[in-house]
Design an enzyme around this catalytic site. Sequence first.
Site, PDB file in Angstrom:
ATOM      1  N   PHE A 162      56.566  51.699-135.917  1.00 46.86           N
ATOM      2  CA  PHE A 162      57.726  52.580-135.950  1.00 46.86           C
ATOM      3  C   PHE A 162      58.293  52.762-137.353  1.00 46.86           C
ATOM      4  CE2 PHE A 162      59.268  48.315-134.840  1.00 46.86           C
ATOM      5  CZ  PHE A 162      60.216  48.098-135.833  1.00 46.86           C
ATOM      6  N   TYR A 206      68.283  45.644-131.925  1.00 43.46           N
ATOM      7  CA  TYR A 206      69.155  46.759-131.556  1.00 43.46           C
ATOM      8  C   TYR A 206      69.666  46.677-130.113  1.00 43.46           C
ATOM      9  CZ  TYR A 206      67.477  48.790-135.904  1.00 43.46           C
ATOM     10  OH  TYR A 206      67.184  49.000-137.227  1.00 43.46           O
ATOM     11  N   PHE A 224      57.672  42.327-137.371  1.00 42.51           N
ATOM     12  CA  PHE A 224      57.595  42.765-138.764  1.00 42.51           C
ATOM     13  C   PHE A 224      56.659  41.866-139.556  1.00 42.51           C
ATOM     14  CE2 PHE A 224      61.769  44.411-137.543  1.00 42.51           C
ATOM     15  CZ  PHE A 224      61.756  45.680-138.108  1.00 42.51           C
TER      16      PHE A 224
END
Length: 241
Positions: A162, A206, A224
Amino acid sequence: MRILFVFSLISLFIISACSQDKKYASVKLKTREDSVSYYLGLTYGNGIKQAKIDSIFNSDAFMKGVKQSTKGDTLPVSVFVIQTYLNQYFSELQTNQQKAKFKDYIAQNKAFLESNAKKDSVKTTASGLQYQILREGSGNKPVMNDRIKVHYEGRLIDGTVFDSSYKRNEPAVFTVGQVIPGWNEAMQLMSVGSKWRVVIPENLAYGSQAPQGSLIKPFSTLIFDVELLEINPKEEPETGR
């Protein structure tokens, strides 16, 4: 949820005159004031239905509030108390509705985290953050409010990329403490020169509020691969994570 959420709910209350239901046809509207009262009832009732709280709505309590608010010069409770209570309620309501909608996806992410945590090379912090050291650096560790320069690629548990500074061929610069909690925690554990794989649970990312226009879904675990390149680099525009 922001404190002004309740005011966004009010926008749901707007309806057109042509949307009147036949079941209201027997109501006698003798004056313009009667019509105003009736239309206000329709407006708020329609809003309550659209907000999906009609099943728990107490019309007697509602009318008690209406009557008390129109008597005297002050409300029985402060506007601050009202706004705080309503914002908290609707925030929780929205989160629960989101959880119901994404229950299968939430289960998939939970299973991924549980499986990943069992790997010998993966460490889990008290917050639930998971990380794997791909390359250990020997430099300093950043602290809160340090500006840092990093290279990274962000993925979902299904491998969907993303975001990637590698693809942009440009490292990201941001301030520790001004990004998602999982990043803030991980960056303060890394030394300059390190490359880690960081797995961030949704509650450190989030949560139910996915970024607009992003491939990130609500309740997503974020993965990540991060390289910490520099602390307090020369002035460069900041990006965010």
